[in-house]
Design a protein around this motif. Structure first.
Motif, PDB file in Angstrom:
ATOM      1  N   ARG A 294      19.542   8.512   9.361  1.00 33.66           N
ATOM      2  CA  ARG A 294      19.541   8.392  10.828  1.00 33.66           C
ATOM      3  C   ARG A 294      19.313   6.966  11.321  1.00 33.66           C
ATOM      4  N   ASN A 295      19.023   6.042  10.434  1.00 37.78           N
ATOM      5  CA  ASN A 295      18.731   4.674  10.842  1.00 37.78           C
ATOM      6  C   ASN A 295      20.005   3.988  11.336  1.00 37.78           C
ATOM      7  N   ARG A 296      19.975   3.495  12.574  1.00 41.51           N
ATOM      8  CA  ARG A 296      21.153   2.870  13.160  1.00 41.51           C
ATOM      9  C   ARG A 296      20.898   1.405  13.523  1.00 41.51           C
ATOM     10  N   ASN A 297      19.773   0.858  13.089  1.00 39.79           N
ATOM     11  CA  ASN A 297      19.475  -0.534  13.391  1.00 39.79           C
ATOM     12  C   ASN A 297      20.428  -1.460  12.646  1.00 39.79           C
ATOM     13  N   ILE A 298      20.680  -2.607  13.232  1.00 38.86           N
ATOM     14  CA  ILE A 298      21.594  -3.560  12.608  1.00 38.86           C
ATOM     15  C   ILE A 298      21.021  -4.044  11.275  1.00 38.86           C
ATOM     16  N   ASN A 299      19.720  -4.367  11.268  1.00 35.68           N
ATOM     17  CA  ASN A 299      19.075  -4.881  10.055  1.00 35.68           C
ATOM     18  C   ASN A 299      18.324  -3.767   9.325  1.00 35.68           C
ATOM     19  N   ARG A 300      19.015  -2.663   9.082  1.00 36.45           N
ATOM     20  CA  ARG A 300      18.356  -1.488   8.521  1.00 36.45           C
ATOM     21  C   ARG A 300      18.327  -1.487   6.998  1.00 36.45           C
ATOM     22  N   PHE A 301      19.116  -2.345   6.360  1.00 34.20           N
ATOM     23  CA  PHE A 301      19.333  -2.200   4.928  1.00 34.20           C
ATOM     24  C   PHE A 301      18.099  -2.545   4.101  1.00 34.20           C
ATOM     25  N   GLN A 302      17.260  -3.470   4.569  1.00 26.71           N
ATOM     26  CA  GLN A 302      16.040  -3.777   3.831  1.00 26.71           C
ATOM     27  C   GLN A 302      15.074  -2.595   3.870  1.00 26.71           C
ATOM     28  N   VAL A 303      14.946  -1.979   5.051  1.00 27.84           N
ATOM     29  CA  VAL A 303      14.098  -0.791   5.160  1.00 27.84           C
ATOM     30  C   VAL A 303      14.641   0.330   4.283  1.00 27.84           C
ATOM     31  N   GLN A 304      15.948   0.535   4.310  1.00 25.46           N
ATOM     32  CA  GLN A 304      16.551   1.602   3.509  1.00 25.46           C
ATOM     33  C   GLN A 304      16.336   1.369   2.017  1.00 25.46           C
ATOM     34  N   SER A 305      16.318   0.099   1.611  1.00 28.40           N
ATOM     35  CA  SER A 305      16.087  -0.204   0.199  1.00 28.40           C
ATOM     36  C   SER A 305      14.708   0.268  -0.237  1.00 28.40           C
ATOM     37  N   TYR A 306      13.683  -0.001   0.577  1.00 31.91           N
ATOM     38  CA  TYR A 306      12.320   0.429   0.249  1.00 31.91           C
ATOM     39  C   TYR A 306      12.204   1.953   0.285  1.00 31.91           C
ATOM     40  N   VAL A 307      12.809   2.558   1.303  1.00 26.50           N
ATOM     41  CA  VAL A 307      12.724   4.016   1.430  1.00 26.50           C
ATOM     42  C   VAL A 307      13.468   4.688   0.277  1.00 26.50           C
ATOM     43  N   SER A 308      14.610   4.127  -0.104  1.00 22.80           N
ATOM     44  CA  SER A 308      15.369   4.678  -1.232  1.00 22.80           C
ATOM     45  C   SER A 308      14.544   4.616  -2.515  1.00 22.80           C
ATOM     46  N   GLN A 309      13.856   3.503  -2.723  1.00 26.48           N
ATOM     47  CA  GLN A 309      13.031   3.378  -3.920  1.00 26.48           C
ATOM     48  C   GLN A 309      11.890   4.384  -3.900  1.00 26.48           C
ATOM     49  N   SER A 310      11.360   4.687  -2.713  1.00 18.81           N
ATOM     50  CA  SER A 310      10.299   5.694  -2.603  1.00 18.81           C
ATOM     51  C   SER A 310      10.809   7.071  -3.011  1.00 18.81           C
ATOM     52  N   LEU A 311      12.052   7.392  -2.627  1.00 17.99           N
ATOM     53  CA  LEU A 311      12.631   8.680  -3.039  1.00 17.99           C
ATOM     54  C   LEU A 311      12.876   8.717  -4.546  1.00 17.99           C
ATOM     55  N   VAL A 312      13.297   7.597  -5.117  1.00 17.64           N
ATOM     56  CA  VAL A 312      13.470   7.539  -6.571  1.00 17.64           C
ATOM     57  C   VAL A 312      12.124   7.719  -7.265  1.00 17.64           C
ATOM     58  N   THR A 313      11.081   7.101  -6.714  1.00 14.56           N
ATOM     59  CA  THR A 313       9.739   7.237  -7.291  1.00 14.56           C
ATOM     60  C   THR A 313       9.286   8.686  -7.251  1.00 14.56           C
ATOM     61  N   LEU A 314       9.499   9.366  -6.132  1.00 18.78           N
ATOM     62  CA  LEU A 314       9.150  10.782  -6.046  1.00 18.78           C
ATOM     63  C   LEU A 314       9.950  11.585  -7.070  1.00 18.78           C
ATOM     64  N   GLY A 315      11.236  11.288  -7.157  1.00 22.68           N
ATOM     65  CA  GLY A 315      12.090  12.023  -8.087  1.00 22.68           C
ATOM     66  C   GLY A 315      11.808  11.729  -9.543  1.00 22.68           C
ATOM     67  N   SER A 316      11.078  10.654  -9.836  1.00 19.50           N
ATOM     68  CA  SER A 316      10.700  10.388 -11.220  1.00 19.50           C
ATOM     69  C   SER A 316       9.729  11.440 -11.744  1.00 19.50           C
ATOM     70  N   CYS A 317       9.085  12.158 -10.835  1.00 18.03           N
ATOM     71  CA  CYS A 317       8.239  13.290 -11.203  1.00 18.03           C
ATOM     72  C   CYS A 317       9.133  14.506 -11.415  1.00 18.03           C
ATOM     73  N   ARG A 318       9.121  15.064 -12.611  1.00 16.65           N
ATOM     74  CA  ARG A 318      10.021  16.176 -12.925  1.00 16.65           C
ATOM     75  C   ARG A 318       9.804  17.378 -12.012  1.00 16.65           C
ATOM     76  N   LEU A 319       8.570  17.594 -11.585  1.00 13.99           N
ATOM     77  CA  LEU A 319       8.281  18.749 -10.742  1.00 13.99           C
ATOM     78  C   LEU A 319       8.851  18.592  -9.336  1.00 13.99           C
TER      79      LEU A 319
ATOM     80  N   PHE B  51       0.831  -1.203   0.000  1.00 20.35           N
ATOM     81  CA  PHE B  51       0.000   0.000   0.000  1.00 20.35           C
ATOM     82  C   PHE B  51       0.866   1.254   0.000  1.00 20.35           C
ATOM     83  N   TRP B  52       1.944   1.256   0.789  1.00 26.27           N
ATOM     84  CA  TRP B  52       2.738   2.476   0.961  1.00 26.27           C
ATOM     85  C   TRP B  52       3.528   2.799  -0.302  1.00 26.27           C
ATOM     86  N   THR B  53       4.111   1.793  -0.937  1.00 24.90           N
ATOM     87  CA  THR B  53       4.829   2.049  -2.177  1.00 24.90           C
ATOM     88  C   THR B  53       3.866   2.455  -3.292  1.00 24.90           C
TER      89      THR B  53
END
Length: 385
Positions: A246-271, A204-206
């Motif tokens: 700011r994420n300092r959790n040991i198993n943070r990389f999976q969360v960061q992957s989803y969040v990074s993709q969300s930023l790429v999705t936002l940036g796909s909008c030229r505006l 839902f969030w993505t």
């Protein structure tokens, strides 16, 4: 005019005195105040529920008006036949995809529907009300109605642009407040979730981020949305950035992957791309400055922050490649303050940090190549007078 702070203190004092004088016998001022607070809180919850219901009704009304406009813009049956004269299945699919719900009487098995059925339908082929009903049995996400509404708008817009339906969406810009309020509600929910994202991520969030980016990219309401929701959009972008850095959790990389993709999705909008790139470059510039003294004295540094910064490099590369490939750069290299700061210190950063942080400087160099390429294209396309 008096001092505003003094006025506030006076109002608070007057309220306290009123509570003390009006409290019932046998109850302390504290108890009476807490009772009043609970009563006010209950009223606020009722008001919020009513406001949500009103907004959903406004959404349905707007979609009904658009569907009504589609049916009046020409002979609907002839438009459908023009797309595929022999396909009654496409007729049903088209109406469903447009966000216009079909009643049970109109749902006929495809094997029983013929071309004669399409030609014999009256001009009121488009029902007025979309389906925004929540499924029973499980509590619905309170944001689902807003996302469904925005998705229905996008689907209708896609149909009109493809030529299968004809209507002028600019006629409905007077209802932009309904769209903007829906976007603001969706952004509030996204900000709340991404402040403390939980893994595994719900689709839902993505999907919500994707809907938001598509709406701002190619819809008539984009200017209205940016005017009314720009602060919330900036807050959402910063929230996503903080999730990564700011994420300092040991198993943070999976969360960061989803969040990074969300930023790429936002940036796909030229505006939105320029603001996202500027935000990320600001963090990279700040981190490079912090690493400078560390490299000189061989002091300790924040390893977690160092690891997290590479997610920002990946996002920046994706967005800068999009910017370069689209062939109409928006002046990121020349006009953006953070980009200018990055390019101005680029060579110095690479030389200063290459021995102590070779992987970091490699990514800095790659970003510099992309930014310089975009800047050259910008100068070629928009030469200075």
């Amino acid at each position: 005019m008096g001092d505003p702070a003094w006025s506030v203190r006076t109002a608070k004092l007057a309220l306290a005195l009123a509570i003390i004088h009006s409290k019932p016998a046998g109850s302390s001022s504290r108890e009476y105040t807490e009772r009043l607070a609970r009563a006010v809180s209950g009223q606020e919850s009722k008001v919020e529920a009513l406001e949500a219901e009103v907004l959903e009704l406004r959404q349905k009304l707007l979609l009904s008006r658009i569907c009504s406009g589609l049916s009046k813009s020409g002979d609907p049956s002839s438009q459908l036949q023009a797309q595929d004269p022999g396909s009654s299945e496409n007729t049903v699919t088209l109406l469903e995809d447009s966000g216009c719900d079909l009643s049970n009487e109109q749902r006929t098995e495809s094997s029983e529907v013929s071309q004669e059925f399409v030609e014999s339908r009256p001009p009121t082929l488009f029902p007025l009300l979309p389906s925004l009903k929540r499924h029973h049995g499980a509590p619905a996400n309170p944001l689902s109605s807003h996302m469904q509404f925005l998705q229905h708008l996008l689907e209708l817009k896609t149909l009109t642009e493809s030529g299968r339906l004809k209507t002028d969406f600019s006629h409905f810009e007077n209802d932009s407040s309904t769209v903007c309020d829906s976007v603001c509600q969706l952004l509030d929910g996204l900000i709340t979730f991404y402040r403390n994202p939980k893994f595994p991520f719900s689709s839902f969030w993505t999907e919500a981020v994707d809907t938001l980016a598509r709406l701002i990219s190619d819809f008539n309401y984009s200017n209205h949305i940016l005017m009314k929701c720009s602060k919330k959009l900036e807050e959402f972008e910063r929230t996503l950035l903080h999730d990564i850095v700011r994420n300092r959790n040991i198993n943070r990389f999976q969360v960061q992957s989803y969040v990074s993709q969300s930023l790429v999705t936002l940036g796909s909008c030229r505006l939105l791309r320029k603001s996202v790139i500027s935000l990320l470059l600001s963090e990279v510039n700040r981190f490079a400055e912090d690493l400078g003294p560390v490299s000189q004295v061989q002091a300790g540094y924040d390893v977690t922050r160092y690891e997290n910064i590479f997610s920002l490099f990946w996002i920046l590369e994706q967005l800068l490649q999009m910017e370069s490939e689209e062939g109409d750069p928006s002046g990121i290299g020349r006009d953006d303050q953070e980009a200018r700061a990055f390019l101005r210190k680029h060579d110095e950063t690479v030389l200063q940090l290459s021995d102590a942080f070779p992987l970091f400087t490699l990514y800095v160099w790659r970003l510099g190549v992309l930014l310089n390429s975009i800047e050259r294209k910008t100068v070629e396309n928009n030469p200075l007078p």
